[in-house]
Design an enzyme around this catalytic site. Sequence first.
Site, PDB file in Angstrom:
ATOM      1  N   ASP A  39       0.855  -1.200   0.000  1.00 62.83           N
ATOM      2  CA  ASP A  39       0.000   0.000   0.000  1.00 62.83           C
ATOM      3  C   ASP A  39       0.879   1.234   0.000  1.00 62.83           C
ATOM      4  O   ASP A  39       2.064   1.164   0.349  1.00 62.83           O
ATOM      5  CB  ASP A  39      -0.916  -0.009   1.238  1.00 62.83           C
ATOM      6  CG  ASP A  39      -2.205   0.777   1.038  1.00 62.83           C
ATOM      7  OD1 ASP A  39      -2.131   2.008   0.878  1.00 62.83           O
ATOM      8  OD2 ASP A  39      -3.291   0.163   1.032  1.00 62.83           O
ATOM      9  N   TYR A 161     -15.235   6.215 -13.026  1.00 66.12           N
ATOM     10  CA  TYR A 161     -14.931   5.041 -12.199  1.00 66.12           C
ATOM     11  C   TYR A 161     -15.455   3.770 -12.872  1.00 66.12           C
ATOM     12  O   TYR A 161     -14.746   2.757 -12.965  1.00 66.12           O
ATOM     13  CB  TYR A 161     -15.560   5.233 -10.818  1.00 66.12           C
ATOM     14  CG  TYR A 161     -15.414   4.067  -9.882  1.00 66.12           C
ATOM     15  CD1 TYR A 161     -14.180   3.768  -9.290  1.00 66.12           C
ATOM     16  CD2 TYR A 161     -16.511   3.257  -9.546  1.00 66.12           C
ATOM     17  CE1 TYR A 161     -14.053   2.702  -8.407  1.00 66.12           C
ATOM     18  CE2 TYR A 161     -16.386   2.195  -8.668  1.00 66.12           C
ATOM     19  CZ  TYR A 161     -15.166   1.919  -8.103  1.00 66.12           C
ATOM     20  OH  TYR A 161     -15.027   0.859  -7.231  1.00 66.12           O
ATOM     21  N   THR A 198     -17.174   1.120   3.335  1.00 66.51           N
ATOM     22  CA  THR A 198     -15.793   1.450   3.722  1.00 66.51           C
ATOM     23  C   THR A 198     -15.656   2.969   3.571  1.00 66.51           C
ATOM     24  O   THR A 198     -16.621   3.656   3.218  1.00 66.51           O
ATOM     25  CB  THR A 198     -14.810   0.777   2.753  1.00 66.51           C
ATOM     26  OG1 THR A 198     -15.124   1.253   1.429  1.00 66.51           O
ATOM     27  CG2 THR A 198     -14.924  -0.735   2.778  1.00 66.51           C
TER      28      THR A 198
HETATM   29  N1  LIG Z   1     -16.303  -0.027  -1.085  1.00 69.15           N
HETATM   30  C1  LIG Z   1     -17.081  -0.297  -2.104  1.00 69.15           C
HETATM   31  O1  LIG Z   1     -18.296  -0.068  -2.062  1.00 69.15           O
HETATM   32  C2  LIG Z   1     -16.524  -0.941  -3.349  1.00 69.15           C
HETATM   33  C3  LIG Z   1     -17.417  -1.466  -4.274  1.00 69.15           C
HETATM   34  C4  LIG Z   1     -16.927  -2.044  -5.443  1.00 69.15           C
HETATM   35  C5  LIG Z   1     -15.563  -2.119  -5.649  1.00 69.15           C
HETATM   36  N2  LIG Z   1     -14.710  -1.594  -4.721  1.00 69.15           N
HETATM   37  C6  LIG Z   1     -13.292  -1.684  -5.006  1.00 69.15           C
HETATM   38  O2  LIG Z   1     -12.659  -2.387  -3.952  1.00 69.15           O
HETATM   39  C7  LIG Z   1     -11.319  -1.924  -3.785  1.00 69.15           C
HETATM   40  C8  LIG Z   1     -11.098  -1.509  -2.343  1.00 69.15           C
HETATM   41  O3  LIG Z   1     -12.033  -0.495  -2.010  1.00 69.15           O
HETATM   42  P1  LIG Z   1     -12.219   0.076  -0.525  1.00 69.15           P
HETATM   43  O4  LIG Z   1     -13.643   0.393  -0.377  1.00 69.15           O
HETATM   44  O5  LIG Z   1     -11.527  -0.784   0.450  1.00 69.15           O
HETATM   45  O6  LIG Z   1     -11.423   1.482  -0.695  1.00 69.15           O
HETATM   46  P2  LIG Z   1     -10.570   2.304   0.377  1.00 69.15           P
HETATM   47  O7  LIG Z   1     -10.442   3.680  -0.205  1.00 69.15           O
HETATM   48  O8  LIG Z   1     -11.156   2.172   1.734  1.00 69.15           O
HETATM   49  O9  LIG Z   1      -9.143   1.574   0.350  1.00 69.15           O
HETATM   50  C9  LIG Z   1      -8.355   1.606  -0.810  1.00 69.15           C
HETATM   51  C10 LIG Z   1      -6.927   1.239  -0.447  1.00 69.15           C
HETATM   52  O10 LIG Z   1      -6.145   1.316  -1.649  1.00 69.15           O
HETATM   53  C11 LIG Z   1      -4.952   2.017  -1.359  1.00 69.15           C
HETATM   54  N3  LIG Z   1      -4.404   2.668  -2.560  1.00 69.15           N
HETATM   55  C12 LIG Z   1      -4.913   3.701  -3.256  1.00 69.15           C
HETATM   56  N4  LIG Z   1      -4.080   4.062  -4.244  1.00 69.15           N
HETATM   57  C13 LIG Z   1      -3.028   3.212  -4.195  1.00 69.15           C
HETATM   58  C14 LIG Z   1      -1.833   3.075  -4.963  1.00 69.15           C
HETATM   59  N5  LIG Z   1      -1.540   3.908  -5.960  1.00 69.15           N
HETATM   60  N6  LIG Z   1      -0.975   2.069  -4.632  1.00 69.15           N
HETATM   61  C15 LIG Z   1      -1.240   1.241  -3.591  1.00 69.15           C
HETATM   62  N7  LIG Z   1      -2.342   1.344  -2.821  1.00 69.15           N
HETATM   63  C16 LIG Z   1      -3.217   2.319  -3.118  1.00 69.15           C
HETATM   64  C17 LIG Z   1      -5.365   3.041  -0.301  1.00 69.15           C
HETATM   65  O11 LIG Z   1      -4.242   3.549   0.406  1.00 69.15           O
HETATM   66  C18 LIG Z   1      -6.301   2.201   0.561  1.00 69.15           C
HETATM   67  O12 LIG Z   1      -5.612   1.478   1.559  1.00 69.15           O
HETATM   68  C19 LIG Z   1     -11.133  -0.787  -4.787  1.00 69.15           C
HETATM   69  O13 LIG Z   1     -10.545  -1.278  -5.969  1.00 69.15           O
HETATM   70  C20 LIG Z   1     -12.570  -0.363  -5.065  1.00 69.15           C
HETATM   71  O14 LIG Z   1     -12.688   0.284  -6.304  1.00 69.15           O
HETATM   72  C21 LIG Z   1     -15.161  -1.008  -3.580  1.00 69.15           C
END
Ligand SMILES: NC(=O)c1ccc[n+]([C@@H]2O[C@H](COP(=O)([O-])OP(=O)(O)OC[C@H]3O[C@@H](n4cnc5c(N)ncnc54)[C@H](O)[C@@H]3O)[C@@H](O)[C@H]2O)c1
Length: 267
Positions: A39, A161, A198
Site C-alpha cells: 500500500d 470510475y 468502507t
Molecule cells: N467499497 C465499495 O463499495 C466498493 C465497491 C466495489 C468495488 N470496490 C473496489 O474495492 C477496492 C477496495 O475499495 P475500498 O472500499 O476498500 O477502498 P478504500 O479507499 O477504503 O481503500 C483503498 C486502499 O487502496 C490504497 N491505494 C490507493 N491508491 C493506491 C496506490 N496507488 N498504490 C497502492 N495502494 C493504493 C489506499 O491507500 C487504501 O488502503 C477498490 O478497488 C474499489 O474500487 C469497492
Amino acid sequence: MSVYDLTGRKALVTGGARGLGAGMAEALARAGAAVVIGDIQEEAGKATADSLRESGATAAFVSLDVTEDASWESAVSQTIDELGGLDIVVNNAGVEISGLVADLDPADVRRMLEVNVLGTALGVKHAFRAMRPDGPAGNGGAVVNISSVAATIPFPGIAGYSATKSAVDRLTRVAALESGKLGYGVRVNCVYPGLVPTEMGAKLAADMETLGLWPSAEAAVGDVIALTPLGRLGEVADMADAVVFLASDGARFITGAGLPVDGGMGM
Ligand SMILES: NC(=O)c1ccc[n+]([C@@H]2O[C@H](COP(=O)([O-])OP(=O)(O)OC[C@H]3O[C@@H](n4cnc5c(N)ncnc54)[C@H](O)[C@@H]3O)[C@@H](O)[C@H]2O)c1
C-alpha cells in the site's frame, strides 16, 4: 484438507492497509496463507500487518504504489524474499472520484485510470513474471482483480470510475487467456463487489447528495438496498470470502471469470 485451505500459500494484497483489502488480507490469513500487504499508506499498512501477526498469521507490509512499474518490481521481490514464494496476488488497490459527466475533470479521470487500470495491469504483469514457471516464485497460482458492480450496471455520478472498472473486467479475460495459452499456470479472475460502507463506499454515497442526484446519502443507500435482491449492503467479509474462494483450489478450473458479490444488484 479442504480445497479452500490456503496453508502454505503466499499472498500479496494491494491496497491492504484498510477497507476491503485489509479484510481480504485477514480472510486469506485465516484460510492459512502468509500475507504481505502492499500500500502507499505506510502507517496504516504496518498496523494492519501487525494485527494479522498478533492473530498468529505470517504477515508483513511492503511499500507499493501500484501505478509505478519499479515499485511493483521491488514489492514483488521483497514479498518473495519475506515469504519464500508467491502464489496469490489480489489487485485490490483502487480509487473512486465521483462526478457528473457534464462536469468531468480530466485530472480525476486520469487518476482513476492510473490506479484502477494501469495499477491492476501492472499487478497482473508482475504476478505473471513472478509466478510463471521461469519466474522467481515459479509455481503458478491465482490472481484476483477487484472490479465493481459499477462495471455491470450503470449508476449515476460514477462514469469515470465505472469505465475503469469495466476495463479491469476486460483486462482480466485477456490476461487469463494469455496465461492459459502460454502455460503460466496462473488463473486470473475478478470480483464485482456491491456497495460496502468502507471509507470509499461511504464517500461515494455522500457524493450522491453533493452531486444533486439524491436528497441525501441515506436516500442513495436506501435505493441501492432497494435494487439489491438480498436486501442489504455488502460487508467486507462478503468480498473477502469470495477472494479466498477464487484464490483457492476450490476454484481450480475457474479462470477468466467475473464473480458478482453484490447481493444480486447487478444481475
Ligand atoms: N467499497 C465499495 O463499495 C466498493 C465497491 C466495489 C468495488 N470496490 C473496489 O474495492 C477496492 C477496495 O475499495 P475500498 O472500499 O476498500 O477502498 P478504500 O479507499 O477504503 O481503500 C483503498 C486502499 O487502496 C490504497 N491505494 C490507493 N491508491 C493506491 C496506490 N496507488 N498504490 C497502492 N495502494 C493504493 C489506499 O491507500 C487504501 O488502503 C477498490 O478497488 C474499489 O474500487 C469497492
